[in-house]
Design an enzyme around this catalytic site. Structure first.
Site, PDB file in Angstrom:
ATOM      1  N   GLU A  80     -12.519  -4.373  -4.464  1.00 13.61           N
ATOM      2  CA  GLU A  80     -13.004  -3.002  -4.229  1.00 13.61           C
ATOM      3  C   GLU A  80     -12.242  -1.962  -5.066  1.00 13.61           C
ATOM      4  O   GLU A  80     -12.706  -0.844  -5.244  1.00 13.61           O
ATOM      5  CB  GLU A  80     -12.865  -2.634  -2.744  1.00 13.61           C
ATOM      6  CG  GLU A  80     -13.842  -3.339  -1.819  1.00 13.61           C
ATOM      7  CD  GLU A  80     -13.543  -4.812  -1.604  1.00 13.61           C
ATOM      8  OE1 GLU A  80     -12.348  -5.177  -1.589  1.00 13.61           O
ATOM      9  OE2 GLU A  80     -14.493  -5.595  -1.480  1.00 13.61           O
ATOM     10  N   ASN A  81     -11.060  -2.348  -5.563  1.00 11.38           N
ATOM     11  CA  ASN A  81     -10.249  -1.388  -6.320  1.00 11.38           C
ATOM     12  C   ASN A  81     -10.860  -1.014  -7.677  1.00 11.38           C
ATOM     13  O   ASN A  81     -10.438  -0.036  -8.300  1.00 11.38           O
ATOM     14  CB  ASN A  81      -8.806  -1.883  -6.501  1.00 11.38           C
ATOM     15  CG  ASN A  81      -7.978  -1.826  -5.231  1.00 11.38           C
ATOM     16  OD1 ASN A  81      -7.111  -2.667  -4.999  1.00 11.38           O
ATOM     17  ND2 ASN A  81      -8.209  -0.832  -4.369  1.00 11.38           N
TER      18      ASN A  81
ATOM     19  N   ARG B 290      -4.996  -1.849   8.824  1.00 15.84           N
ATOM     20  CA  ARG B 290      -6.226  -2.626   8.620  1.00 15.84           C
ATOM     21  C   ARG B 290      -5.924  -3.682   7.551  1.00 15.84           C
ATOM     22  O   ARG B 290      -4.886  -3.622   6.887  1.00 15.84           O
ATOM     23  CB  ARG B 290      -7.381  -1.718   8.177  1.00 15.84           C
ATOM     24  CG  ARG B 290      -7.071  -0.884   6.940  1.00 15.84           C
ATOM     25  CD  ARG B 290      -8.266  -0.023   6.520  1.00 15.84           C
ATOM     26  NE  ARG B 290      -7.892   0.889   5.459  1.00 15.84           N
ATOM     27  CZ  ARG B 290      -7.515   2.155   5.641  1.00 15.84           C
ATOM     28  NH1 ARG B 290      -7.468   2.659   6.865  1.00 15.84           N
ATOM     29  NH2 ARG B 290      -7.179   2.914   4.613  1.00 15.84           N
TER      30      ARG B 290
ATOM     31  N   GLY C  15      -0.019   5.527  -4.302  1.00  9.50           N
ATOM     32  CA  GLY C  15      -0.645   6.804  -4.648  1.00  9.50           C
ATOM     33  C   GLY C  15      -0.055   7.956  -3.844  1.00  9.50           C
ATOM     34  O   GLY C  15       0.303   9.005  -4.403  1.00  9.50           O
TER      35      GLY C  15
ATOM     36  N   TRP D  68       2.815   8.000  -2.323  1.00 13.27           N
ATOM     37  CA  TRP D  68       4.232   8.148  -2.702  1.00 13.27           C
ATOM     38  C   TRP D  68       4.343   9.072  -3.918  1.00 13.27           C
ATOM     39  O   TRP D  68       5.166   9.980  -3.954  1.00 13.27           O
ATOM     40  CB  TRP D  68       4.814   6.764  -3.022  1.00 13.27           C
ATOM     41  CG  TRP D  68       6.253   6.758  -3.439  1.00 13.27           C
ATOM     42  CD1 TRP D  68       7.341   6.609  -2.634  1.00 13.27           C
ATOM     43  CD2 TRP D  68       6.763   6.910  -4.777  1.00 13.27           C
ATOM     44  NE1 TRP D  68       8.496   6.650  -3.390  1.00 13.27           N
ATOM     45  CE2 TRP D  68       8.163   6.840  -4.700  1.00 13.27           C
ATOM     46  CE3 TRP D  68       6.167   7.097  -6.030  1.00 13.27           C
ATOM     47  CZ2 TRP D  68       8.990   6.951  -5.820  1.00 13.27           C
ATOM     48  CZ3 TRP D  68       6.982   7.212  -7.147  1.00 13.27           C
ATOM     49  CH2 TRP D  68       8.382   7.141  -7.032  1.00 13.27           C
TER      50      TRP D  68
ATOM     51  N   ASP E 192       0.821  -1.212   0.000  1.00 11.72           N
ATOM     52  CA  ASP E 192       0.000   0.000   0.000  1.00 11.72           C
ATOM     53  C   ASP E 192       0.859   1.268   0.000  1.00 11.72           C
ATOM     54  O   ASP E 192       1.980   1.261   0.507  1.00 11.72           O
ATOM     55  CB  ASP E 192      -0.920  -0.026   1.231  1.00 11.72           C
ATOM     56  CG  ASP E 192      -2.099   0.925   1.094  1.00 11.72           C
ATOM     57  OD1 ASP E 192      -2.367   1.395  -0.032  1.00 11.72           O
ATOM     58  OD2 ASP E 192      -2.756   1.202   2.123  1.00 11.72           O
ATOM     59  N   GLY E 193       0.317   2.342  -0.558  1.00  5.92           N
ATOM     60  CA  GLY E 193       0.979   3.644  -0.492  1.00  5.92           C
ATOM     61  C   GLY E 193       1.546   4.150  -1.812  1.00  5.92           C
ATOM     62  O   GLY E 193       2.203   5.199  -1.838  1.00  5.92           O
TER      63      GLY E 193
ATOM     64  N   ARG F 255     -12.049   2.640  -8.321  1.00  8.52           N
ATOM     65  CA  ARG F 255     -11.145   3.776  -8.593  1.00  8.52           C
ATOM     66  C   ARG F 255     -11.428   4.372  -9.975  1.00  8.52           C
ATOM     67  O   ARG F 255     -12.063   3.733 -10.808  1.00  8.52           O
ATOM     68  CB  ARG F 255      -9.699   3.291  -8.509  1.00  8.52           C
ATOM     69  CG  ARG F 255      -9.367   2.841  -7.096  1.00  8.52           C
ATOM     70  CD  ARG F 255      -7.900   2.626  -6.915  1.00  8.52           C
ATOM     71  NE  ARG F 255      -7.649   2.280  -5.521  1.00  8.52           N
ATOM     72  CZ  ARG F 255      -6.472   2.319  -4.944  1.00  8.52           C
ATOM     73  NH1 ARG F 255      -5.415   2.672  -5.646  1.00  8.52           N
ATOM     74  NH2 ARG F 255      -6.327   2.006  -3.683  1.00  8.52           N
TER      75      ARG F 255
ATOM     76  N   ARG G 261       1.998  -4.839   6.175  1.00  6.45           N
ATOM     77  CA  ARG G 261       1.296  -3.797   5.408  1.00  6.45           C
ATOM     78  C   ARG G 261       2.135  -2.531   5.438  1.00  6.45           C
ATOM     79  O   ARG G 261       2.521  -2.054   6.513  1.00  6.45           O
ATOM     80  CB  ARG G 261      -0.102  -3.499   5.958  1.00  6.45           C
ATOM     81  CG  ARG G 261      -0.827  -2.456   5.068  1.00  6.45           C
ATOM     82  CD  ARG G 261      -2.280  -2.266   5.383  1.00  6.45           C
ATOM     83  NE  ARG G 261      -2.906  -1.401   4.364  1.00  6.45           N
ATOM     84  CZ  ARG G 261      -4.181  -1.419   4.023  1.00  6.45           C
ATOM     85  NH1 ARG G 261      -5.002  -2.251   4.619  1.00  6.45           N
ATOM     86  NH2 ARG G 261      -4.650  -0.601   3.089  1.00  6.45           N
TER      87      ARG G 261
ATOM     88  N   SER H 270      -7.685  -5.371  -5.372  1.00  6.14           N
ATOM     89  CA  SER H 270      -8.810  -5.936  -4.620  1.00  6.14           C
ATOM     90  C   SER H 270     -10.109  -5.834  -5.415  1.00  6.14           C
ATOM     91  O   SER H 270     -10.199  -5.069  -6.388  1.00  6.14           O
ATOM     92  CB  SER H 270      -8.969  -5.198  -3.282  1.00  6.14           C
ATOM     93  OG  SER H 270      -9.530  -3.914  -3.488  1.00  6.14           O
TER      94      SER H 270
HETATM   95  C1  IPE Z   1      -5.608  -2.654  -0.288  1.00  2.00           C
HETATM   96  O1  IPE Z   1      -5.246  -1.337  -0.375  1.00  2.00           O
HETATM   97  C2  IPE Z   1      -5.546  -3.288  -1.648  1.00  2.00           C
HETATM   98  C3  IPE Z   1      -4.225  -3.412  -2.239  1.00  2.00           C
HETATM   99  C4  IPE Z   1      -3.092  -3.065  -1.696  1.00  2.00           C
HETATM  100  C5  IPE Z   1      -4.203  -4.007  -3.551  1.00  2.00           C
HETATM  101  P1  IPE Z   1      -6.327  -0.167  -0.535  1.00  2.00           P
HETATM  102  O2  IPE Z   1      -5.538   1.076  -0.656  1.00  2.00           O
HETATM  103  O3  IPE Z   1      -7.268  -0.487  -1.616  1.00  2.00           O
HETATM  104  O4  IPE Z   1      -7.095  -0.255   0.858  1.00  2.00           O
HETATM  105  P2  IPE Z   1      -7.958   0.843   1.622  1.00  2.00           P
HETATM  106  O5  IPE Z   1      -8.992   1.344   0.675  1.00  2.00           O
HETATM  107  O6  IPE Z   1      -7.021   1.934   2.050  1.00  2.00           O
HETATM  108  O7  IPE Z   1      -8.521   0.119   2.798  1.00  2.00           O
HETATM  109  C1  IPE Z   2      -1.631   0.281  -3.413  1.00  2.00           C
HETATM  110  O1  IPE Z   2      -1.384   1.648  -3.384  1.00  2.00           O
HETATM  111  C2  IPE Z   2      -1.879  -0.245  -4.799  1.00  2.00           C
HETATM  112  C3  IPE Z   2      -3.268  -0.635  -5.069  1.00  2.00           C
HETATM  113  C4  IPE Z   2      -4.239  -0.586  -4.218  1.00  2.00           C
HETATM  114  C5  IPE Z   2      -3.551  -1.098  -6.404  1.00  2.00           C
HETATM  115  P1  IPE Z   2      -2.555   2.718  -3.363  1.00  2.00           P
HETATM  116  O2  IPE Z   2      -2.913   3.068  -4.765  1.00  2.00           O
HETATM  117  O3  IPE Z   2      -3.682   2.234  -2.535  1.00  2.00           O
HETATM  118  O4  IPE Z   2      -1.851   3.944  -2.677  1.00  2.00           O
HETATM  119  P2  IPE Z   2      -2.489   4.943  -1.630  1.00  2.00           P
HETATM  120  O5  IPE Z   2      -3.012   4.135  -0.493  1.00  2.00           O
HETATM  121  O6  IPE Z   2      -3.580   5.695  -2.352  1.00  2.00           O
HETATM  122  O7  IPE Z   2      -1.353   5.814  -1.230  1.00  2.00           O
HETATM  123 MG    MG Z   3      -4.103   2.421  -0.554  1.00  2.00          MG
END
Ligand code: IPE
Ligand code: IPE
Ligand code: MG
Length: 238
Positions: A62-63, A191, A18, A20, A15-16, A66, A185, A60
């Site tokens: 849920e992704n 979470r 975006g 970054w 995660d992170g 986006r 994580r 995920s």
């Molecule tokens: C979890 O991260 C899914 C992946 C890393 C692929 P998210 O960024 O989607 O999770 P939430 O929305 O912050 O819980």
């Molecule tokens: C994780 O990074 C990658 C995916 C969920 C695909 P994010 O895209 O969730 O990055 P943040 O949480 O917005 O920084």
């Molecule tokens: Mg994220």
């Protein structure tokens, strides 16, 4: 730490990406691209130090919520990743396996075909099993497993009284994979976001503020060191 225990199965919520990118004034998809680079290094390092199973949360269920251009960018990146892996498939020692709803119509057909090909070509590899959670949601996985199990009960393949945790585990995408010992994580979020709810019940959790594109093999080793200081009890008193 030389005499450290290497967890047999490590799961990572990458995660992170975006945040970054935002911090650097770059587009989110550049964060995802850099995240793939970080992942490639972690895969070879994990394989080298003797991790048997590495499961990463890549996308995920849920992704899909986006913005379309971000989703398109991510699908393109997955495609590029698979192409690259297919090109060096003879040199690599690890197995590639997807967990998640791969049959779903939401996944582009061309990408699906590539994924099936890479899974097939690496299925007998002797090294680490690399599991990518793609179009994965823990609740979705449990529901899909329940539906298959109910079908088997209706068809007389399974008797209701036989259903126990071991049998049910065999209906999940993680069939035959041991539960994760350690779940990492990145990005400071604490979470699980629908990642492996059945399988993580007794895993050790390690959270780090490090954003995924900055996650190096050194950070990975730090998580393993922290794991080595944990006492796992599994409900027992010592
Ligand atoms: C979890 O991260 C899914 C992946 C890393 C692929 P998210 O960024 O989607 O999770 P939430 O929305 O912050 O819980
Ligand atoms: C994780 O990074 C990658 C995916 C969920 C695909 P994010 O895209 O969730 O990055 P943040 O949480 O917005 O920084
Ligand atoms: Mg994220």
């Amino acid at each position: 730490m030389s005499d450290r225990t290497i967890p047999e199965h490590i799961a990572i919520i990458m995660d992170g990406n975006g945040r970054w990118a935002k911090e650097k004034g770059l587009p989110r998809n550049e964060g995802h691209r850099r995240g793939t680079k970080a992942l490639e290094k972690i895969i070879s390092h994990a394989d080298k130090i003797g991790v048997k199973h590495l499961t990463v949360y890549a996308f995920s269920t849920e992704n899909w919520r986006r913005p379309q251009d971000e989703v398109d960018g991510l699908m393109k990146l997955f495609g590029q990743y698979i192409d690259k892996e297919l090109k060096k498939v003879d040199k690599d020692s690890h197995r590639f396996h997807i967990i998640g709803d791969l049959e779903s119509d939401v996944i582009p057909e061309e990408l699906k075909a590539k994924i099936y090909l890479l899974q097939e070509k690496t299925k007998d590899k002797p090294g680490m099993c690399f599991h990518m959670a793609f179009n994965y949601g823990g609740r979705d996985e449990i529901l899909r497993g329940c539906k298959k199990l109910i079908q088997d009960v209706q068809n007389g393949i399974v008797v209701l009284d036989e259903i126990d945790e071991t049998l049910f585990s065999g209906y999940l995408d993680t069939k035959n994979i041991p539960d994760p010992d350690l779940m990492i994580r990145t990005s400071g979020e604490e979470r699980t976001s629908n990642f492996l709810p059945w399988q993580l019940t007794y895993s050790e959790f390690y959270f780090t503020p490090c954003m995924w594109p900055d996650f190096t093999t050194k950070e990975f080793d730090k998580a393993i060191d922290a794991y080595n200081h944990r006492q796992r009890r599994f409900g027992k008193s010592e």
